[in-house]
Write a protein that holds these residues in place. Structure first.
Motif, PDB file in Angstrom:
ATOM      1  N   ASP A 813     -27.916 -17.514  12.662  1.00 58.02           N
ATOM      2  CA  ASP A 813     -29.292 -17.956  12.876  1.00 58.02           C
ATOM      3  C   ASP A 813     -29.760 -18.807  11.709  1.00 58.02           C
ATOM      4  O   ASP A 813     -29.427 -18.543  10.544  1.00 58.02           O
ATOM      5  CB  ASP A 813     -30.221 -16.748  13.042  1.00 58.02           C
ATOM      6  N   CYS A 814     -30.541 -19.849  12.036  1.00 57.33           N
ATOM      7  CA  CYS A 814     -31.124 -20.699  10.996  1.00 57.33           C
ATOM      8  C   CYS A 814     -32.365 -20.036  10.419  1.00 57.33           C
ATOM      9  O   CYS A 814     -32.930 -19.093  10.992  1.00 57.33           O
ATOM     10  CB  CYS A 814     -31.478 -22.077  11.569  1.00 57.33           C
ATOM     11  N   LEU A 815     -32.797 -20.543   9.281  1.00 58.95           N
ATOM     12  CA  LEU A 815     -34.028 -20.072   8.677  1.00 58.95           C
ATOM     13  C   LEU A 815     -35.224 -20.549   9.491  1.00 58.95           C
ATOM     14  O   LEU A 815     -35.160 -21.597  10.160  1.00 58.95           O
ATOM     15  CB  LEU A 815     -34.144 -20.577   7.243  1.00 58.95           C
ATOM     16  N   PRO A 816     -36.314 -19.827   9.476  1.00 58.73           N
ATOM     17  CA  PRO A 816     -37.507 -20.283  10.214  1.00 58.73           C
ATOM     18  C   PRO A 816     -37.988 -21.631   9.684  1.00 58.73           C
ATOM     19  O   PRO A 816     -37.829 -21.961   8.519  1.00 58.73           O
ATOM     20  CB  PRO A 816     -38.516 -19.163   9.958  1.00 58.73           C
ATOM     21  N   TYR A 817     -38.580 -22.403  10.570  1.00 57.61           N
ATOM     22  CA  TYR A 817     -39.154 -23.686  10.191  1.00 57.61           C
ATOM     23  C   TYR A 817     -40.401 -23.903  11.022  1.00 57.61           C
ATOM     24  O   TYR A 817     -40.620 -23.292  12.066  1.00 57.61           O
ATOM     25  CB  TYR A 817     -38.162 -24.821  10.432  1.00 57.61           C
ATOM     26  N   LEU A 818     -41.270 -24.779  10.514  1.00 52.89           N
ATOM     27  CA  LEU A 818     -42.521 -25.108  11.194  1.00 52.89           C
ATOM     28  C   LEU A 818     -42.302 -26.323  12.072  1.00 52.89           C
ATOM     29  O   LEU A 818     -41.930 -27.393  11.589  1.00 52.89           O
ATOM     30  CB  LEU A 818     -43.636 -25.379  10.178  1.00 52.89           C
ATOM     31  N   GLY A 819     -42.528 -26.167  13.349  1.00 55.17           N
ATOM     32  CA  GLY A 819     -42.465 -27.268  14.291  1.00 55.17           C
ATOM     33  C   GLY A 819     -43.820 -27.493  14.923  1.00 55.17           C
ATOM     34  O   GLY A 819     -44.802 -26.795  14.644  1.00 55.17           O
ATOM     35  N   GLY A 820     -43.901 -28.482  15.747  1.00 53.75           N
ATOM     36  CA  GLY A 820     -45.153 -28.815  16.403  1.00 53.75           C
ATOM     37  C   GLY A 820     -45.177 -28.327  17.835  1.00 53.75           C
ATOM     38  O   GLY A 820     -44.175 -28.372  18.546  1.00 53.75           O
ATOM     39  N   GLY A 821     -46.357 -27.878  18.266  1.00 50.48           N
ATOM     40  CA  GLY A 821     -46.530 -27.460  19.641  1.00 50.48           C
ATOM     41  C   GLY A 821     -46.850 -28.629  20.555  1.00 50.48           C
ATOM     42  O   GLY A 821     -46.608 -29.799  20.231  1.00 50.48           O
ATOM     43  N   GLU A 822     -47.381 -28.316  21.714  1.00 53.99           N
ATOM     44  CA  GLU A 822     -47.744 -29.354  22.666  1.00 53.99           C
ATOM     45  C   GLU A 822     -48.972 -30.105  22.170  1.00 53.99           C
ATOM     46  O   GLU A 822     -49.908 -29.530  21.611  1.00 53.99           O
ATOM     47  CB  GLU A 822     -48.026 -28.741  24.041  1.00 53.99           C
ATOM     48  N   TRP A 823     -48.980 -31.435  22.389  1.00 52.90           N
ATOM     49  CA  TRP A 823     -50.128 -32.258  21.979  1.00 52.90           C
ATOM     50  C   TRP A 823     -51.325 -31.978  22.892  1.00 52.90           C
ATOM     51  O   TRP A 823     -51.174 -31.854  24.116  1.00 52.90           O
ATOM     52  CB  TRP A 823     -49.773 -33.743  22.048  1.00 52.90           C
ATOM     53  N   GLY A 824     -52.481 -31.922  22.285  1.00 48.94           N
ATOM     54  CA  GLY A 824     -53.707 -31.743  23.045  1.00 48.94           C
ATOM     55  C   GLY A 824     -54.191 -33.032  23.686  1.00 48.94           C
ATOM     56  O   GLY A 824     -53.537 -34.077  23.622  1.00 48.94           O
ATOM     57  N   LYS A 825     -55.354 -32.956  24.325  1.00 53.08           N
ATOM     58  CA  LYS A 825     -55.912 -34.140  24.968  1.00 53.08           C
ATOM     59  C   LYS A 825     -56.415 -35.128  23.928  1.00 53.08           C
ATOM     60  O   LYS A 825     -56.718 -34.769  22.800  1.00 53.08           O
ATOM     61  CB  LYS A 825     -57.052 -33.741  25.899  1.00 53.08           C
ATOM     62  N   CYS A 826     -56.499 -36.377  24.345  1.00 55.96           N
ATOM     63  CA  CYS A 826     -57.025 -37.419  23.451  1.00 55.96           C
ATOM     64  C   CYS A 826     -58.495 -37.149  23.166  1.00 55.96           C
ATOM     65  O   CYS A 826     -59.255 -36.683  24.038  1.00 55.96           O
ATOM     66  CB  CYS A 826     -56.823 -38.795  24.096  1.00 55.96           C
ATOM     67  N   SER A 827     -58.936 -37.439  21.949  1.00 51.74           N
ATOM     68  CA  SER A 827     -60.308 -37.124  21.541  1.00 51.74           C
ATOM     69  C   SER A 827     -61.346 -38.021  22.200  1.00 51.74           C
ATOM     70  O   SER A 827     -62.531 -37.723  22.170  1.00 51.74           O
ATOM     71  CB  SER A 827     -60.420 -37.222  20.021  1.00 51.74           C
ATOM     72  N   VAL A 828     -60.912 -39.126  22.766  1.00 53.99           N
ATOM     73  CA  VAL A 828     -61.862 -40.042  23.426  1.00 53.99           C
ATOM     74  C   VAL A 828     -61.345 -40.301  24.833  1.00 53.99           C
ATOM     75  O   VAL A 828     -60.169 -40.123  25.123  1.00 53.99           O
ATOM     76  CB  VAL A 828     -61.994 -41.371  22.651  1.00 53.99           C
ATOM     77  N   SER A 829     -62.249 -40.722  25.667  1.00 51.83           N
ATOM     78  CA  SER A 829     -61.881 -41.068  27.037  1.00 51.83           C
ATOM     79  C   SER A 829     -61.619 -42.541  27.213  1.00 51.83           C
ATOM     80  O   SER A 829     -61.133 -42.969  28.261  1.00 51.83           O
ATOM     81  CB  SER A 829     -62.987 -40.613  28.005  1.00 51.83           C
ATOM     82  N   CYS A 830     -61.940 -43.311  26.196  1.00 60.22           N
ATOM     83  CA  CYS A 830     -61.732 -44.760  26.300  1.00 60.22           C
ATOM     84  C   CYS A 830     -61.512 -45.309  24.898  1.00 60.22           C
ATOM     85  O   CYS A 830     -62.232 -44.954  23.957  1.00 60.22           O
ATOM     86  CB  CYS A 830     -62.943 -45.427  26.963  1.00 60.22           C
ATOM     87  N   GLY A 831     -60.501 -46.125  24.759  1.00 57.09           N
ATOM     88  CA  GLY A 831     -60.221 -46.735  23.473  1.00 57.09           C
ATOM     89  C   GLY A 831     -59.234 -45.931  22.651  1.00 57.09           C
ATOM     90  O   GLY A 831     -58.403 -45.187  23.157  1.00 57.09           O
ATOM     91  N   LEU A 832     -59.344 -46.067  21.302  1.00 58.28           N
ATOM     92  CA  LEU A 832     -58.415 -45.427  20.373  1.00 58.28           C
ATOM     93  C   LEU A 832     -58.956 -44.094  19.902  1.00 58.28           C
ATOM     94  O   LEU A 832     -60.085 -44.034  19.401  1.00 58.28           O
ATOM     95  CB  LEU A 832     -58.157 -46.346  19.176  1.00 58.28           C
ATOM     96  N   GLY A 833     -58.173 -43.027  20.059  1.00 54.20           N
ATOM     97  CA  GLY A 833     -58.573 -41.695  19.620  1.00 54.20           C
ATOM     98  C   GLY A 833     -57.428 -40.994  18.931  1.00 54.20           C
ATOM     99  O   GLY A 833     -56.452 -41.613  18.506  1.00 54.20           O
TER     100      GLY A 833
END
Length: 1533
Positions: A813-833
């Motif tokens: 077994d490898c040592l524990p590591y920090l990975g990323g979960g699922e990305w959440g929704k975009c902070s805006v509904s239009c444009g760059l968020g």
């Protein structure tokens, strides 16, 4: 060096070619032949496989490494390379280049980035018509060593690869030490060394053990409110590293920094970004409810982490950092020397220091850190100058000018725990620290006094040698020639050196004799009594039958029988028995006492009968009786001489000749006239008893070392002299006494090809360090040929399945590591968020599965990016789509090129292409958008909105319609929908043309993909319009076949290759596009189809029959068949695609000679070795070569042309007939094909002729070997010693300054080389020359302190202080005190003496003997107070000696003799031996002192030992020391 000139990847007018300023390593290499001639033999250079280490375990066939090149950089870390050449025709294993780092010092701050300098070097070269300022792009992990630059001000839209490789020494990425070398990113350790793997520990120390810092981690919950807005969380001291602070809650993080100089700075962290606070860079990220602060450090000041009130909820803070150990041990300077002159020593100590304030504190501060270890005090010599005789400071003994340092006293090693064995045993010794005084006496002191030198080991391994073993020799022949007998063999006890010694276990000794059976029937003669005159011959025959010889086991040997006790009638015979043993290593017999022989005792007596007694003459028969065998017979048997001797030496045999004789006439008659039953017994006598001349005797050949390929058999050859033929007794003599040619001791065997077998390379490194990886290795099917070469075959040639090429590894077994979960929704509904995700603690199991763990297990680990940007569409529509749906438009363009080849009314094309169309053609350009209303599609032409007209318009589906194309319609059309768009380029070609009738099967339009894929290539050619002219006669299809062109070998390195079907196509590493052409004739026009290995091809090909393979690989190898067919029949032709291989010659390094063969017999040898033949021989030199295509073989002679007697054969071999002196020389076999070239050589010489082989020796000489005459000599090359620069003066003033010139070894060009090249020359010794001969400035001189004025209580001690000057003449003058600077050192100081020294009486002079009559006398010395209590404050300098040397008669040496051993014989001449040792008188064990004893003989039998060559036996060598040291001739005299 070879410069690769890569063009820019973007094609444009005025495109420039950028050349790198400096290329460190070659793309290929030219190999040199061992004879010194250069051949342009290309060698592929696999850059990816190069390593930074030198392959020292693969040096076979390589020349020595060359000098290191100049560094590629002057600062900042560069690279240097070293080359070596292959000496065996290019068949060396390993690399011909190695690298190392250099110029590792940092560059000045204003020098700029090295990669940016390379980009800016191209600013003055125009690109796309204008000059630009180039800056490097960010790190690209896919190509870290390519010079990819972007135009300044372009916003990253214009990125160009200006060079495929950056200059050597360029960092792979910013902030890292890894550098690019020859286009490959190489790992550089923190020690700036290539491939060292050195890493900084968490304390920032390169290769450290984290002993200078400690980890601080914890969690805080500051309670803040509207009344108390700010709370301190943690204080982080200066120098801390790897700081990480996580806060969860509404609080605001505040940083307060206080620099070392006292400057204060405070900042509130509100938004995400990088901050510089207190001259330290900090990275801060803030989310909705979480904020993280990171800094690699080291911190430039003291930092205080605070939290400011931000809401009703509490804020939880977690922190972690590595804090430097503030209090550390530091070694002090050395204390003043113990003496001012005459030689002394000085010590240092360790003190606890605050590294921030540099103040000395108590030792308890440093002891509070477990990482700290107090250094051991060091000791060194000082005050080594001799004291002046008249200064009165110290009394100097005439035989001692300095006081030596304390030293380690070593005791003798104990006896080894074992006498032999592979693991060995252990032995120990005592080690103690002692100090010698000026009188030569020593006393034990504390071990730390000897800390100036390493403590010797007290234990070592011993007797790690194999134990003696029994070794059995070959069995002798059977002792009989018929029936059952015995055979014997010699069994020796041999040690690891092959010497015959004792020590083998007797129960394991193999038996030395065994029964043997000769399958021949024995015929026993008829027992008859012989006549009186024949009795001696019968006796001799009986002795021969009963003869017994001594063996290695004690054996009773019977002597000869005595004469019969009666002259007639019955009597008795007797004999003696002697116990003898055979010494196998000398082949001599030695008599032993009778009790040593325990085997069966032969009889000591036997009856005998000399015939009936009588009164006739001789007393052999009664009166009137006739002689034996006579009676009334006329004929009788009689002896008539002897046969010829069976041997000319070593005691042969003669047989008595028996004939039938006429009694009356005495003449020989026919044997048939005599009675056969009365024939006398066969009689034999000895003859020619002298030993035979010396001759060579050879043992049987050993078993062959290999069952196939080329094996070796060995045997032993001795020069012996046969003493007795019957007893097979022989004696060894020196080799020079045998005059015949010595038989060979080696011969080849089993010279036949081995069956194919599997061979494997070592397993490569595991693909992963944990979590289940894979290890791979290469598996080959190889065959060892009879020439010694290895032939690589296909896998089908080896039996069975091959060894596995893959296996699992890293099953943990490898040592524990920090990975990323699922990305959440975009902070805006239009444009760059932005999008966020939560960190997830994971672990990769041994089976390769990802398992989610509790977050606490990953506390303190590095986290992946948790925030990223996102783009939402800026268009919202409701008509025709679901209310509130927001989806980005998707444009499905087709990027193709269209060419119209005949008129057509209307064409339907798609956006994204490039079209060349004829006039008057109607065109529809589709704009296939997804998720977007068609009515919102807009069209542009040449950047302007398209205006609808009668000929131009947009349909409801969004397509553009153009009616009746004209020249004005040429331009760039763009289709746009929202933020997505694509273009279509239209160009009208040709003049106005009406519509004409055409063949329905003809193509009106030719299309080709702009970016053709590997699997499908569609590039049709223009139709052959000549086919439609006139009428052709029906004809069967025929494929046009073209002859293979062998002269275009240079095209093998071109990127694009073309072959016609029927030819063999060769694939190289540089092939990018391969075209196979298939032209066919016939009427109607044949249809062409392609197959590969019998299977139809899935790729498309054009109507002309050209098959194109883009980026061909090994998977494309095979047989390609083109088939042309029509209604009348078909025709096919095939081409095989093979991998091109450079020529390779199977070189043999064996030296061949025709010695031992018949004169004129043909000899065959493989190229590569040396061949020596006799004049008139016929020689064939084979040149076995491999390669694809088949290489052409040519031969030439070094320094001239081939003679008429040298004929190259079609097989590639060279035939030399009737070899003469003109044929001598070096013959070169050159194999070449379009891919490369290889050369091997063979040197031919005649026996008795001298041929020279020059080889450069690594010591600067040339060795000249005279072949077949074995005469060697050396010729010097001009490597000489030169005297170079002066050394630094040893003194700055006075008369002791000396300097010498350093000797340098230089080449003929004056360049300094390794001193080893001149070690054969006498090294010049430059006499020292005086320097800085001048008066020294005045200085204070002090003497040693006197003893304390009182023996108890407080007193004073004094010393002399004077101002002196060391003069240039060597003397010292005393000056007034005003001449020296300062007040001078004090001349007195208080002292206390609260103890006294008690000396116990000396022990008896009976210690360990140090030599003849010398031993040690010791006593105890203790320190006590006047009241009798023990104390530790006595002055060590005044401590009386505790040991001294003394004389003792017990240590005198004497001879000690042991008891005499038993005599070697029971009677006759023998000898006795005993052990004599030279020992001390007091010794209880034997101490051998060879220097005190003379070498003389101790037995009277040394002459026999010398004659029997027994001096190599250790026992005889000791007892006959004087005789064994004399030369053999002297001993004989």
């Amino acid at each position: 060096l070879f410069l690769w000139l890569p063009p820019l990847q973007t094609q444009a007018q005025g495109a420039a070619v950028f050349l790198p300023e400096f290329a460190l390593s070659p793309q290929g290499s030219f190999l040199q032949d061992a004879t010194g001639e250069e051949y342009l033999t290309y060698r592929y250079d696999d850059q990816a496989s190069r390593t930074t280490r030198s392959d020292e375990d693969s040096d076979l066939g390589w020349d020595a490494w060359g000098l290191w090149s100049d560094c590629s950089r002057t600062c900042g870390g560069g690279a240097s390379y070293s080359l070596r050449r292959c000496l065996n025709g290019g068949n060396c294993e390993g690399k011909n280049i190695r690298y190392k780092t250099c110029s590792s010092t940092d560059c000045p701050a204003d020098s700029g980035d090295f990669r940016a300098q390379q980009c800016s070097a191209h600013n003055d070269v125009k690109y796309q018509g204008s000059a630009r300022d180039w800056v490097p792009v960010t790190y690209d992990p896919s190509a870290p060593c390519a010079l990819r630059c972007q135009a300044k001000g372009s916003g990253g839209s214009l990125v160009v690869e200006l060079a495929p490789k950056v200059l050597d020494g360029t960092r792979c990425r910013a902030g890292a030490l890894d550098m690019c070398i020859s286009g490959v990113c190489q790992e550089v350790g923190c020690d700036r060394q290539l491939g060292s793997g050195a890493k900084e520990d968490n304390c920032g120390v390169c290769g450290g053990d984290e002993s200078t810092c400690q980890l601080v981690r914890g969690q805080a919950l500051p309670h803040m409110s509207s009344e108390e807005l700010v709370k301190t969380v943690i204080e982080v001291p200066a120098g801390s590293r790897l700081l990480r602070v996580n806060a969860k809650g509404p609080g605001v993080m505040v940083i307060e920094a206080v620099s070392i100089r006292g400057g204060r700075e405070e900042a509130s962290l509100v938004s995400t970004g990088s901050y510089v606070i207190g001259n330290t860079s900090l990275d801060f990220q803030r989310g909705t409810d979480r904020q993280t602060l990171r800094s690699l450090g080291p911190l430039a000041g003291d930092y205080t982490i605070k939290m400011r009130y931000g809401g009703g909820r509490d804020t939880v803070v977690q922190f972690m950092f590595y804090q430097p150990v503030r209090f550390q041990w530091r070694e002090t300077d050395f204390f003043p020397c113990s003496v001012t002159c005459g030689g002394g020593y000085q010590l240092n100590s360790a003190e606890c220091v605050d590294i921030r304030s540099n103040q000395t504190l108590g030792g308890q501060h440093c002891n509070s850190y477990p990482q700290n270890s107090k250094p051991i005090p060091k000791l060194k010599e000082c005050g080594m100058e001799p004291c002046p005789e008249s200064d009165g400071f110290k009394e100097v003994m005439p035989y001692d000018h300095f006081q030596p340092l304390p030293r380690w006293e070593l005791g003798p090693w104990t006896r080894c725990s074992v006498t032999c064995g592979e693991a060995g045993g252990q032995q120990e010794r005592s080690v103690s620290c002692v100090e010698d005084d000026a009188h030569g006496q020593f006393s034990p002191v504390d071990d730390w006094r000897c800390a100036h030198s390493q403590r010797p080991g007290t234990r070592q391994k011993c007797n790690a040698i194999p134990c003696p073993q029994w070794v059995a020799m070959e069995w002798s022949q059977c002792t009989v020639t018929c029936g059952r007998g015995l055979r014997y063999r010699v069994v020796l006890c041999l040690d690891h050196r092959g010497q015959h010694i004792g020590g083998c276990p007797p129960p394991l000794k193999p038996h030395v004799k065994e029964d043997c059976l000769v399958p021949v029937a024995c015929h026993k003669p008829r027992e008859t009594l012989p006549v009186e005159a024949k009795v001696p011959w019968l006796k001799q025959a009986q002795e021969l039958e009963e003869h017994r010889t001594a063996t290695e086991d004690p054996t009773l040997i019977p002597g000869p029988w005595t004469p019969c006790s009666a002259t007639c009638g019955p009597g008795r015979q007797s004999r003696e028995l002697k116990c003898k043993v055979l010494l196998s290593f000398t082949q001599t017999e030695v008599e032993l006492p009778d009790e040593e022989c325990v085997d069966h005792r032969p009889p000591l007596g036997r009856p005998c009968n000399m015939g009936p007694c009588g009164g006739g003459p001789g007393g052999l028969s009664p009166p009137g009786a006739l002689p034996w065998g006579l009676g009334d017979e006329l004929h009788h048997w009689d002896y008539r001489g002897f046969t010829t001797c069976s041997a000319t030496c070593a005691a042969g045999k003669q047989m008595a000749v028996v004939r039938c004789v006429d009694r009356r006439r005495g003449e020989e008659v026919d044997n048939a006239l005599c009675d056969p039953s009365s024939r006398p017994t066969l009689m034999i006598r000895m003859c020619n008893p002298e030993p035979c001349p010396p001759r060579w005797e050879a043992t049987a050949w050993t078993a062959c070392s290999a069952s196939c390929g080329v094996g070796i058999q060995t045997r032993s050859v001795f020069c012996t002299r046969l003493l007795s033929l019957d007893q097979r007794d022989s004696a060894g003599v020196p080799d020079h006494e045998c005059r015949e040619f010595k038989p060979a001791i080696l011969q080849p065997c089993n010279q036949l090809d081995c069956p194919p077998t599997w061979e494997t390379e070592p397993w490569q490194q595991c693909s992963q360090s944990c979590g289940g990886g894979v290890q791979v290795r290469k598996v080959f099917c190889k065959q060892l040929l009879s020439t010694g070469a290895n032939w690589r075959l296909g896998d089908g040639a080896c039996p069975g399945a091959g060894p596995p090429a893959r296996r699992p590894c890293a099953n943990a077994d490898c040592l524990p590591y920090l990975g990323g979960g699922e990305w959440g929704k975009c902070s805006v509904s239009c444009g760059l968020g932005i999008q966020r995700r939560e960190p997830v603690c994971r672990r990769l199991t041994a089976t390769g599965q990802q398992v989610t763990l509790a977050k606490g297990l990953c506390s303190g680990l590095a986290s992946p990016p948790l925030v990223r940007t996102c783009q939402m569409c800026d268009v919202k529509w409701t008509r025709g789509f679901e209310e509130g749906t927001k989806r980005c438009p998707s444009l499905q363009g087709i990027h193709r090129i269209y060419i119209q080849v005949r008129p057509e009314r209307r064409l339907h094309l798609s956006i994204g292409g490039h079209a060349y169309l004829l006039p008057n053609t109607s065109l529809v350009i589709k704009c296939p958008f997804m998720h977007f209303p068609k009515s919102y599609i807009s069209w542009f032409k040449d950047g302007h909105p398209l205006v609808s007209s009668e000929r131009l318009g947009v349909s409801r589906s969004g397509s553009l319609k153009v009616h009746f194309l004209g020249p004005e319609d040429t331009g760039l059309y763009k289709c746009r929908s929202g933020s997505a768009s694509d273009i279509f380029t239209l160009q009208v070609i040709g003049g106005p043309t009406g519509t004409s009738s055409t063949d329905k099967e003809s193509f009106p339009l030719i299309s080709a993909s702009l970016s053709p894929s590997r699997e499908e290539l569609r590039m049709p050619s223009l139709p052959n319009w000549s086919e439609n002219v006139g009428t052709r006669v029906p004809e069967r299809p025929t494929i046009v076949r073209r002859r293979q062109n062998h002269t275009t070998g240079a095209t093998a390195f071109q990127k694009n290759l073309s072959f016609s079907v029927g030819q063999v196509a060769f694939l190289t590493n540089g092939t990018r596009l391969l075209t196979l052409s298939c032209a066919a004739e016939g009427s109607p026009k044949p249809t062409l189809t392609w197959t590969k290995d019998g299977a139809p091809l899935q790729v498309s090909w054009d109507g002309s029959g050209r098959l194109q393979l883009s980026q061909p690989s090994v998977a494309d190898l095979g047989l390609y068949t083109c088939t042309a067919s029509n209604a009348l029949g078909s025709d096919s032709e095939s081409s095989r695609l093979r991998v091109a291989e450079p020529p390779a010659i199977a070189v043999s390094w064996r030296n061949i000679s025709d010695v031992g063969t018949a004169v004129g017999q043909s000899l065959r040898a493989a190229v590569g070795g040396r061949v020596s033949v006799r004049p008139g021989a016929n020689l064939t030199i084979d040149c076995p070569v491999t390669g694809v295509p088949q290489p052409a073989v040519s031969w030439h002679l070094k320094g001239g042309r081939l003679s008429a007697g040298a004929v190259p054969l079609p097989s590639g071999a060279l035939w030399l007939r009737n070899v003469t002196a003109q044929h001598q020389g070096t013959y070169y076999c050159t194999a070449s094909n379009p891919i490369g070239r290889s050369t091997a050589s063979t040197t031919l010489s005649l026996q008795g002729e001298m041929s020279f082989n020059h080889r450069v020796h690594n010591q600067g000489k040339v060795r000249i070997t005279l072949v077949s005459l074995c005469v060697c000599g050396w010729v010097s090359i001009e490597f000489v010693w030169h005297l170079g620069d002066w050394t630094v003066c040893s003194a700055s003033c006075g008369d002791r300054g000396r300097r010498v010139r350093r000797a340098r070894c230089v080449s003929p060009g004056g360049r300094e080389v390794s001193p080893a090249m001149c070690h054969h020359l006498p090294r010049p010794v430059a006499p020292p020359v005086g320097c800085n001969i001048q008066d020294c400035p005045p200085s204070w001189a002090v003497s040693v302190w006197s003893k304390c004025s009182v023996t108890c209580g407080e007193g004073w001690r004094r010393r002399q202080v004077s101002c002196k000057r060391l003069q240039a003449s060597g003397g010292a003058s005393t000056l007034p005190a005003a001449a020296c600077e300062g007040a001078g050192p004090p001349d007195r100081q208080p002292c206390s003496s609260n103890g006294l020294v008690l000396v116990w009486p000396l022990f008896q002079c009976a210690g360990r003997c140090l030599g003849p009559t010398t031993t040690v006398q010791k006593r105890s010395v203790i320190c006590q107070h006047s009241n009798g209590s023990s104390h530790q404050d006595c002055d060590l300098q005044n401590r009386p000696a505790s040991a001294r040397n003394c004389s003792s008669e017990l240590c005198d040496v004497q001879w000690r003799a042991g008891p005499w051993r038993a005599c070697t014989v029971a009677c006759g001449s023998g000898f006795q031996s005993r052990r004599v040792d030279c020992v001390h008188r007091s010794a209880t064990v034997s101490y051998r002192i060879d220097n005190s004893c003379e070498c003389k003989d101790t037995t009277q039998y040394c002459s026999e030992v010398k004659r029997l060559n027994l001096c190599f036996v250790e026992m005889y060598k000791q007892r006959c020391c004087q005789s064994c040291l004399q030369p053999r001739d002297a001993g004989a005299a």
